[in-house]
Write a protein that holds these residues in place. Structure first.
Motif, PDB file in Angstrom:
ATOM      1  N   ASP A  43       5.608  21.025  69.644  1.00  0.00           N
ATOM      2  CA  ASP A  43       4.388  21.216  68.845  1.00  0.00           C
ATOM      3  C   ASP A  43       3.482  22.269  69.474  1.00  0.00           C
ATOM      4  O   ASP A  43       2.864  23.077  68.757  1.00  0.00           O
ATOM      5  CB  ASP A  43       3.632  19.890  68.712  1.00  0.00           C
ATOM      6  N   ILE A  44       3.391  22.263  70.799  1.00  0.00           N
ATOM      7  CA  ILE A  44       2.538  23.240  71.486  1.00  0.00           C
ATOM      8  C   ILE A  44       3.003  24.669  71.200  1.00  0.00           C
ATOM      9  O   ILE A  44       2.205  25.553  70.878  1.00  0.00           O
ATOM     10  CB  ILE A  44       2.527  22.968  73.004  1.00  0.00           C
ATOM     11  N   ILE A  45       4.322  24.883  71.290  1.00  0.00           N
ATOM     12  CA  ILE A  45       4.858  26.233  71.059  1.00  0.00           C
ATOM     13  C   ILE A  45       4.727  26.635  69.596  1.00  0.00           C
ATOM     14  O   ILE A  45       4.321  27.766  69.273  1.00  0.00           O
ATOM     15  CB  ILE A  45       6.329  26.306  71.521  1.00  0.00           C
ATOM     16  N   PRO A  62      13.821  45.368  76.739  1.00  0.00           N
ATOM     17  CA  PRO A  62      12.971  44.163  76.727  1.00  0.00           C
ATOM     18  C   PRO A  62      13.627  42.991  77.449  1.00  0.00           C
ATOM     19  O   PRO A  62      14.834  42.776  77.348  1.00  0.00           O
ATOM     20  CB  PRO A  62      12.803  43.865  75.230  1.00  0.00           C
ATOM     21  N   THR A  63      12.817  42.243  78.176  1.00  0.00           N
ATOM     22  CA  THR A  63      13.330  41.057  78.871  1.00  0.00           C
ATOM     23  C   THR A  63      12.583  39.792  78.478  1.00  0.00           C
ATOM     24  O   THR A  63      13.000  38.698  78.837  1.00  0.00           O
ATOM     25  CB  THR A  63      13.218  41.236  80.395  1.00  0.00           C
ATOM     26  N   SER A  64      11.482  39.929  77.741  1.00  0.00           N
ATOM     27  CA  SER A  64      10.682  38.740  77.417  1.00  0.00           C
ATOM     28  C   SER A  64      11.476  37.757  76.553  1.00  0.00           C
ATOM     29  O   SER A  64      11.305  36.543  76.668  1.00  0.00           O
ATOM     30  CB  SER A  64       9.387  39.136  76.702  1.00  0.00           C
ATOM     31  N   ASN A  65      12.379  38.266  75.689  1.00  0.00           N
ATOM     32  CA  ASN A  65      13.178  37.367  74.862  1.00  0.00           C
ATOM     33  C   ASN A  65      14.259  36.658  75.673  1.00  0.00           C
ATOM     34  O   ASN A  65      14.910  35.725  75.185  1.00  0.00           O
ATOM     35  CB  ASN A  65      13.817  38.125  73.694  1.00  0.00           C
ATOM     36  N   LEU A  66      14.469  37.090  76.920  1.00  0.00           N
ATOM     37  CA  LEU A  66      15.447  36.444  77.797  1.00  0.00           C
ATOM     38  C   LEU A  66      14.819  35.326  78.617  1.00  0.00           C
ATOM     39  O   LEU A  66      15.530  34.533  79.232  1.00  0.00           O
ATOM     40  CB  LEU A  66      16.064  37.476  78.754  1.00  0.00           C
ATOM     41  N   TYR A  67      13.500  35.287  78.628  1.00  0.00           N
ATOM     42  CA  TYR A  67      12.777  34.381  79.523  1.00  0.00           C
ATOM     43  C   TYR A  67      13.108  32.916  79.248  1.00  0.00           C
ATOM     44  O   TYR A  67      13.547  32.180  80.136  1.00  0.00           O
ATOM     45  CB  TYR A  67      11.273  34.619  79.376  1.00  0.00           C
ATOM     46  N   PHE A  68      12.881  32.461  78.028  1.00  0.00           N
ATOM     47  CA  PHE A  68      12.950  31.031  77.739  1.00  0.00           C
ATOM     48  C   PHE A  68      14.323  30.455  78.071  1.00  0.00           C
ATOM     49  O   PHE A  68      14.430  29.440  78.775  1.00  0.00           O
ATOM     50  CB  PHE A  68      12.621  30.767  76.264  1.00  0.00           C
ATOM     51  N   ILE A 114       3.311  32.455  75.824  1.00  0.00           N
ATOM     52  CA  ILE A 114       3.557  33.721  75.136  1.00  0.00           C
ATOM     53  C   ILE A 114       5.012  34.156  75.278  1.00  0.00           C
ATOM     54  O   ILE A 114       5.597  34.730  74.353  1.00  0.00           O
ATOM     55  CB  ILE A 114       2.601  34.817  75.657  1.00  0.00           C
ATOM     56  N   LEU A 115       5.641  33.872  76.428  1.00  0.00           N
ATOM     57  CA  LEU A 115       7.042  34.257  76.611  1.00  0.00           C
ATOM     58  C   LEU A 115       7.984  33.347  75.835  1.00  0.00           C
ATOM     59  O   LEU A 115       9.088  33.763  75.473  1.00  0.00           O
ATOM     60  CB  LEU A 115       7.398  34.248  78.101  1.00  0.00           C
ATOM     61  N   SER A 116       7.542  32.128  75.561  1.00  0.00           N
ATOM     62  CA  SER A 116       8.350  31.245  74.723  1.00  0.00           C
ATOM     63  C   SER A 116       8.406  31.760  73.287  1.00  0.00           C
ATOM     64  O   SER A 116       9.378  31.535  72.571  1.00  0.00           O
ATOM     65  CB  SER A 116       7.781  29.825  74.748  1.00  0.00           C
ATOM     66  N   PHE A 117       7.341  32.461  72.861  1.00  0.00           N
ATOM     67  CA  PHE A 117       7.338  33.031  71.513  1.00  0.00           C
ATOM     68  C   PHE A 117       8.426  34.092  71.365  1.00  0.00           C
ATOM     69  O   PHE A 117       8.955  34.305  70.271  1.00  0.00           O
ATOM     70  CB  PHE A 117       5.987  33.690  71.198  1.00  0.00           C
TER      71      PHE A 117
END
Length: 627
Positions: A460-462, A377-383, A425-428
């Motif tokens: 707040d948005i996230i 997985p790489t999505s958790n590396l995005y933010f 979604i990637l920030s999540f």
């Protein structure tokens, strides 16, 4: 004289008595039937023959079941499974990209017949039919697997132009299976006829998804920055989660490429000199050996290869500059020795400029390399990594070095265009990494040059976004499951008498959701390595609904690398020698290869090997072997 005739003569000469013939080493006599005809059965295959005088029919049969030219006891000949033979042949065509005519090559047929005389040669049309049969079978198997997958499916898609100018649409599925293993499957590689606008591409996409039976399971779609993709995603909204609020994911690799390529134009003159220097050294064997001598004379040994770059790929340009900088003194020595023959030599100031640029671009290169991996997985590396890019750019905007400052300002404009608002979604995904959770989001925003009000708005948005997604699509599952369990407990006994206790106790905890309870737990040590999939696999009993959400989000690919890698293989399938290959065959060959073998793109490795050369080691080769 044939082997069969020789063997028949040999058997006939062994004995004048039919009962003492060596034929009976290979046959069993059968009881005399009502017709009075003597019969025998082959001990190899069980086939029954009439045991007439001379037994010629039995003698002719022996080579089919036994090795007749070797001494010793009877040895059974292994019968060729023609079906398996043809399937293996089709597998070799799929795996190694052989042409269908490969099965008709004279040398191929000679080899196969040498290995087993029972081989029945096949034609290219039969080979094609066998490949398509395997494709249909594997597609059916994959379709069943996808429909049984309990998680949602993330997609990557892109368009590719073939050598015949046809446009192909690649569609790749990414998901985490029930064993918490990240999977990637190329679903389609089809020719798309014009017009190539968002509306028509969306229709093709919907058709693909319906064919696979997964139109209701799509979670996200990762695409590049092409304008038609904005319309494309909007047309898909009817089948997407939360009305498509979290669907569109921009390819991070493409955005990074746009950011850096624009900045490199500031120093394109210096880069061009380094590029010409590398080409000059690699232009002939004599220069390579002379350059190797210069490396050792200047004591510049560092074990790096001399890289040549691809102009359109900035990360290969980075590798070229980095390796050239390591041998800058060797290049200087070569310029002195060759004089006017080496006109593109960078000046001292330009080498210093390259050194500064390398330090500035190193974080960008490391992040690009990190994003390009698709085995985990790489999505958790995005933010965190997008934040590092933003912070790096902001830190260099006011650099005293005007060139670096100009590059940073150009990067800032591109960054604000594509990443001013981080992908929701990637920030999540970073929140669902137990080492960071929501605190790291707050920490990172406060480190950037933004006002407290802007920071609070982004936070707040996230926070509202992740709660919205959980409440609408995952939190509701716990209420449905608990109510179903409650009603079912009235009628039937269950194996677990405390089934439903978890939802009952939540009433005494202020109706806290699994997401709230997870966020309130202390973070793990962020300095320790963590397999995030393994963490959620081990904690899925504690957070059954939240783990489903984590599984979906962590399967999101942040770049379209999977689709682009299929283009590379597509170019080899549909080469200039096979340009008339039907598009249906192209799809069958490419997709089946991915499903059966899941091979990495060898072409990328081949390109890397051609671009990089170990010249330093040439110094140790004796002079008499240099030419």
């Amino acid at each position: 004289m044939s082997n069969n005739t020789e063997f028949a003569d040999k058997v006939g000469s062994c004995s004048s008595s039919k009962d003492h013939s060596i034929v009976w080493n290979y046959f069993d006599k059968l009881p005399l039937g009502q017709d009075g005809v003597k019969k025998a059965s082959c001990i190899g295959c069980g086939k029954v023959f009439q045991a007439n005088k001379g037994k010629l029919n039995m003698k002719r049969h022996l080579p089919e079941c036994f090795v007749i030219d070797e001494p010793g006891p009877p040895k059974k000949r292994a019968h060729l499974d023609q079906v398996m033979y043809r399937e293996k042949l089709a597998y070799s065509i799929i795996k190694h990209n052989y042409p269908f005519s490969y099965v008709e090559h004279e040398a191929t047929r000679d080899l196969l017949e040498f290995l087993n005389p029972d081989v029945t040669p096949i034609t290219r049309n039969t080979a094609e039919a066998d490949v398509l049969k395997i494709y249909d079978r594997e597609k059916t198997n994959l379709k069943e697997k996808l429909q049984k997958v309990t998680s949602r499916i993330c997609l990557t898609t892109d368009l590719w132009s073939s050598i015949t100018s046809d446009r192909y649409m690649a569609l790749t599925a990414h998901y985490i299976d029930d064993n918490w293993v990240l999977r990637k499957k190329v679903l389609n590689f089809k020719v798309i006829r014009p017009p190539y606008n968002g509306k028509f591409l969306a229709k093709h996409m919907i058709s693909f998804l319906r064919d696979w039976g997964i139109e209701k399971k799509v979670f996200t779609i990762t695409v590049d920055d092409a304008k038609y993709n904005d319309v494309f995603v909007k047309w898909l909204n009817g089948n997407l989660l939360c009305d498509g609020d979290f669907t569109r994911v921009r390819c991070c690799g493409r955005v990074l490429d746009l950011i850096v390529q624009g900045a490199l134009k500031v120093i394109e003159g210096t880069i061009e000199k380094v590029r010409e220097s590398v080409k000059y050294v690699r232009g002939s064997s004599d220069r390579k050996y002379k350059f190797a001598e210069c490396i050792h004379q200047m004591r510049s040994q560092c074990g790096k290869k001399v890289h040549q770059d691809i102009v359109t790929k900035w990360n290969s340009t980075y590798l070229m500059l980095d390796s050239a900088l390591a041998y800058r003194h060797a290049y200087t020595r070569l310029a002195i020795l060759n004089g006017s023959e080496y006109p593109a030599f960078p000046s001292k100031q330009e080498w210093e400029r390259v050194e500064t640029i390398i330090k500035f671009l190193k974080p960008f290169y490391n992040i690009t390399t990190l994003f390009s991996r698709n085995s985990y997985p790489t999505s958790n590396l995005y933010f965190l990594n997008v934040w590092k890019i933003q912070k790096c750019i902001e830190d260099q905007i006011n650099n005293v070095d005007k060139v670096i400052s100009e590059m940073a300002n150009k990067m800032k404009k591109k960054f604000d265009k594509y990443w001013e608002s981080y992908s929701m979604i990637l920030s999540f995904a970073v929140v669902l990494d137990p080492r960071y959770k929501f605190k790291v989001v707050e920490f990172c925003f406060k480190k950037l040059k933004m006002t407290d009000e802007v920071c609070k708005t982004k936070l707040d948005i996230i926070l509202k976004g992740i709660h919205k997604l959980y409440d609408k699509k995952y939190g509701i599952l716990s209420r449905i499951n608990s109510s179903t369990t409650e009603s079912s407990n009235i009628c039937v006994d269950t194996l677990d008498d405390l089934d439903g206790f978890e939802s009952f106790t939540s009433e005494f905890e202020g109706e806290k959701s699994q997401l709230d309870m997870y966020l309130e737990e202390p973070e793990l040590n962020y300095k320790e390595e963590l397999d995030v999939l393994q963490y959620w696999k081990e904690n899925q009993r504690r957070y059954p609904q939240l783990s489903l959400m984590a599984r979906d989000i962590l399967s999101i690919p942040i770049i379209t690398f999977a689709s682009k890698s299929s283009f590379s293989f597509g170019g080899r399938v549909l080469s200039k020698y096979r340009s008339s290959l039907p598009s249906s065959n192209v799809e069958a060959l490419l997709c089946t290869r991915d499903w059966l073998f899941d091979l990495e793109d060898e072409n990328e490795n081949d390109i890397e090997e051609r671009l990089a050369e170990d010249i330093e080691c040439l110094f140790s080769i004796p002079k008499e072997n240099k030419k």
